[in-house]
Design a protein around this motif. Structure first.
Motif, PDB file in Angstrom:
ATOM      1  N   ARG A 281      31.186   9.390   0.216  1.00  0.00           N
ATOM      2  CA  ARG A 281      31.107   7.932   0.149  1.00  0.00           C
ATOM      3  C   ARG A 281      31.121   7.470  -1.302  1.00  0.00           C
ATOM      4  NH1 ARG A 281      28.152   6.035   4.956  1.00  0.00           N
ATOM      5  NH2 ARG A 281      29.634   6.509   6.615  1.00  0.00           N
ATOM      6  N   THR A 282      30.400   8.228  -2.141  1.00  0.00           N
ATOM      7  CA  THR A 282      30.336   7.833  -3.550  1.00  0.00           C
ATOM      8  C   THR A 282      31.556   8.323  -4.332  1.00  0.00           C
ATOM      9  OG1 THR A 282      28.858   9.726  -3.823  1.00  0.00           O
ATOM     10  CG2 THR A 282      27.836   7.571  -3.784  1.00  0.00           C
ATOM     11  N   ARG A 283      32.134   9.460  -3.898  1.00  0.00           N
ATOM     12  CA  ARG A 283      33.197  10.055  -4.711  1.00  0.00           C
ATOM     13  C   ARG A 283      34.582   9.999  -4.067  1.00  0.00           C
ATOM     14  NH1 ARG A 283      30.018  15.576  -6.550  1.00  0.00           N
ATOM     15  NH2 ARG A 283      27.928  14.731  -6.249  1.00  0.00           N
ATOM     16  N   GLY A 284      34.648   9.667  -2.796  1.00  0.00           N
ATOM     17  CA  GLY A 284      35.947   9.520  -2.139  1.00  0.00           C
ATOM     18  C   GLY A 284      36.371  10.726  -1.314  1.00  0.00           C
ATOM     19  N   THR A 285      37.310  10.486  -0.418  1.00  0.00           N
ATOM     20  CA  THR A 285      37.800  11.532   0.484  1.00  0.00           C
ATOM     21  C   THR A 285      38.434  12.693  -0.283  1.00  0.00           C
ATOM     22  OG1 THR A 285      38.215   9.879   2.187  1.00  0.00           O
ATOM     23  CG2 THR A 285      39.329  11.981   2.456  1.00  0.00           C
ATOM     24  N   ASP A 286      39.167  12.376  -1.361  1.00  0.00           N
ATOM     25  CA  ASP A 286      39.799  13.441  -2.138  1.00  0.00           C
ATOM     26  C   ASP A 286      38.769  14.411  -2.705  1.00  0.00           C
ATOM     27  OD1 ASP A 286      42.208  12.317  -1.567  1.00  0.00           O
ATOM     28  OD2 ASP A 286      42.558  11.480  -3.566  1.00  0.00           O
ATOM     29  N   ALA A 287      37.631  13.866  -3.102  1.00  0.00           N
ATOM     30  CA  ALA A 287      36.568  14.719  -3.632  1.00  0.00           C
ATOM     31  C   ALA A 287      36.037  15.651  -2.548  1.00  0.00           C
ATOM     32  CB  ALA A 287      35.431  13.866  -4.206  1.00  0.00           C
ATOM     33  N   LEU A 288      35.965  15.147  -1.314  1.00  0.00           N
ATOM     34  CA  LEU A 288      35.524  15.985  -0.198  1.00  0.00           C
ATOM     35  C   LEU A 288      36.519  17.121   0.036  1.00  0.00           C
ATOM     36  CD1 LEU A 288      33.995  16.854   2.372  1.00  0.00           C
ATOM     37  CD2 LEU A 288      35.047  14.945   3.580  1.00  0.00           C
ATOM     38  N   ILE A 289      37.798  16.770   0.064  1.00  0.00           N
ATOM     39  CA  ILE A 289      38.826  17.791   0.293  1.00  0.00           C
ATOM     40  C   ILE A 289      38.818  18.825  -0.838  1.00  0.00           C
ATOM     41  CG2 ILE A 289      41.326  18.166   0.468  1.00  0.00           C
ATOM     42  CD1 ILE A 289      41.367  15.355   1.914  1.00  0.00           C
ATOM     43  N   ALA A 290      38.678  18.339  -2.055  1.00  0.00           N
ATOM     44  CA  ALA A 290      38.615  19.256  -3.201  1.00  0.00           C
ATOM     45  C   ALA A 290      37.382  20.151  -3.112  1.00  0.00           C
ATOM     46  CB  ALA A 290      38.613  18.463  -4.509  1.00  0.00           C
ATOM     47  N   ASP A 291      36.265  19.569  -2.709  1.00  0.00           N
ATOM     48  CA  ASP A 291      35.031  20.345  -2.612  1.00  0.00           C
ATOM     49  C   ASP A 291      35.161  21.435  -1.550  1.00  0.00           C
ATOM     50  OD1 ASP A 291      32.027  20.340  -3.499  1.00  0.00           O
ATOM     51  OD2 ASP A 291      32.000  20.583  -1.320  1.00  0.00           O
ATOM     52  N   LEU A 292      35.757  21.060  -0.431  1.00  0.00           N
ATOM     53  CA  LEU A 292      35.948  22.008   0.662  1.00  0.00           C
ATOM     54  C   LEU A 292      36.899  23.133   0.244  1.00  0.00           C
ATOM     55  CD1 LEU A 292      34.971  22.255   3.590  1.00  0.00           C
ATOM     56  CD2 LEU A 292      36.901  20.852   4.309  1.00  0.00           C
ATOM     57  N   ASP A 293      37.962  22.753  -0.475  1.00  0.00           N
ATOM     58  CA  ASP A 293      38.970  23.736  -0.914  1.00  0.00           C
ATOM     59  C   ASP A 293      38.422  24.741  -1.919  1.00  0.00           C
ATOM     60  OD1 ASP A 293      40.890  22.746   0.722  1.00  0.00           O
ATOM     61  OD2 ASP A 293      41.969  21.622  -0.818  1.00  0.00           O
ATOM     62  N   ARG A 294      37.545  24.271  -2.772  1.00  0.00           N
ATOM     63  CA  ARG A 294      37.080  25.160  -3.831  1.00  0.00           C
ATOM     64  C   ARG A 294      36.049  26.169  -3.324  1.00  0.00           C
ATOM     65  NH1 ARG A 294      31.960  24.423  -5.671  1.00  0.00           N
ATOM     66  NH2 ARG A 294      30.993  22.436  -5.122  1.00  0.00           N
TER      67      ARG A 294
END
Lengths: 236, 236
Positions: free
Chosen positions: B35-48
């Motif tokens: 919510r604070t960092r955006g969907t792309d941040a979630l996808i990046a977090d999951l990928d890493r």
């Protein structure tokens, strides 16, 4: 101490098999109650329960408790019968793996029953063909990729730690079930999953599991269980 | 201590909402990271993430751990943040109720996506109509009958014990979701479930939940989540 009683449909492996395998691997003496007393006894037992009752089989009577839901039963056995590591770091991880296996199992079941859990396969066959296509192409490799990586990140040869846990017996059963349901697809996919195949083979060689698999307590897969072989749903 | 970080799709309630509600009810200060960092941040977090990674959101970073699977996250919060009773007898029971709610949620999702999780609703609408029929007629009352009895067998006003647990916040969300998805069907069924409706209302009045529901942190239900309102799938 009273012998633990497992209540589950006697004529299928089904979800109960995940519990049976953990009990057998651990050498826990239990009664497979509907096997000894019959399906009617299971239905009667389920009907007479009220209050903190199970939603559905399998359920395990153990230590004066009645515990239902496969993952919950395994969590209990992990905690109380030492079938899982006790470190916090590991305990929730094993459970997380088990819950992901449970999701894969539910999706596999959904392939042959996409429309109505309570109806016959033949009444939803056209839909099952469509569901199988996406499961084989996308969901199955997604689950196996994930579990392979989970296995591969462990230092030891098992899913976690240096000894088997309920996550390993569940991996064994998942692979067994998928091989039965999708022999062609699994023949194609398996070379990608060396860690999962290794764990499957190691579980099969555990003394308790080896004895179980050789006994008549292990019923064969069939078209009443979760993993069903309908050749029209398979494909390389 | 670092603030717990919840990672989940920011624009839907979805499965993450069961975790959000427990955190909000307990007054636990957390970051809803996507919510604070955006969907792309979630996808990046999951990928890493590798090794002991989540299969899918939601996952919670807390106390140096990363825990995935809703029921597992709630189990952890129950154990470590006192959101569930600690007696053995109660602990596995709460988890069992949660896992049964999770099954109901998965079946509700399957109603609008019977054929392929990854495809659009419009591509499986005919099948969804058939799936909805059996869900409304058989599965929905079966789950609610069970949960009503589970609630009714408790001495106190909650699902278990004399204070709220994560099973109660999950009942709240289940009822909310079903009302949104099947308003006509729920209007017919709800009079049969006084205990569940009472628990729903009591959870809504918990100070943490009341503040949450009035805030913009509670996003509205929509047709990207688990509970979706397609009027053609409803019926009294």
């Amino acid at each position: 101490m009273t012998k633990p009683q497992l209540w589950y449909w006697p004529d299928i492996q089904g979800r109960g098999e995940f519990v049976r395998l953990a009990l057998e691997a651990a050498g826990i003496d239990y009664e497979d109650s509907a096997r000894t007393r019959g399906t009617d006894a299971l239905i009667a037992d389920l009907d007479r329960r009220s209050g903190r009752a199970p939603f559905a089989p399998p359920y395990l009577e153990i230590d004066g408790l009645v515990i239902a839901q496969v993952a919950n039963i395994l969590l209990y056995l992990g905690d109380r019968r030492d079938l899982a590591p006790s470190a916090i770091l590991d305990r929730y991880w094993v459970h997380q793996v088990q819950l992901t296996i449970a999701d894969a199992v539910a999706e596999a079941h959904n392939v042959h029953h996409p429309i109505a859990v309570m109806d016959y396969y033949d009444d939803q066959k056209a839909e099952a063909l469509r569901a199988a296509e996406q499961f084989r192409a996308e969901r199955l490799p997604k689950f196996l990729d994930y579990l392979e990586q989970a296995a591969a990140c462990n230092d030891g040869p098992w899913m976690i730690d240096h000894r088997w846990t309920y996550a390993d017996t569940s991996i064994f059963q998942l692979i067994e079930g998928l091989r039965y349901m999708f022999p062609q697809r699994m023949a194609t996919l398996e070379p990608r999953y060396p860690a999962l195949v290794r764990i499957h083979d190691m579980v099969a060689r555990l003394p308790g599991v080896r004895a179980y698999l050789a006994s008549d307590r292990r019923v064969a897969f069939n078209e009443q269980g979760i993993f069903r072989h309908y050749s029209e749903l398979d494909g390389a």
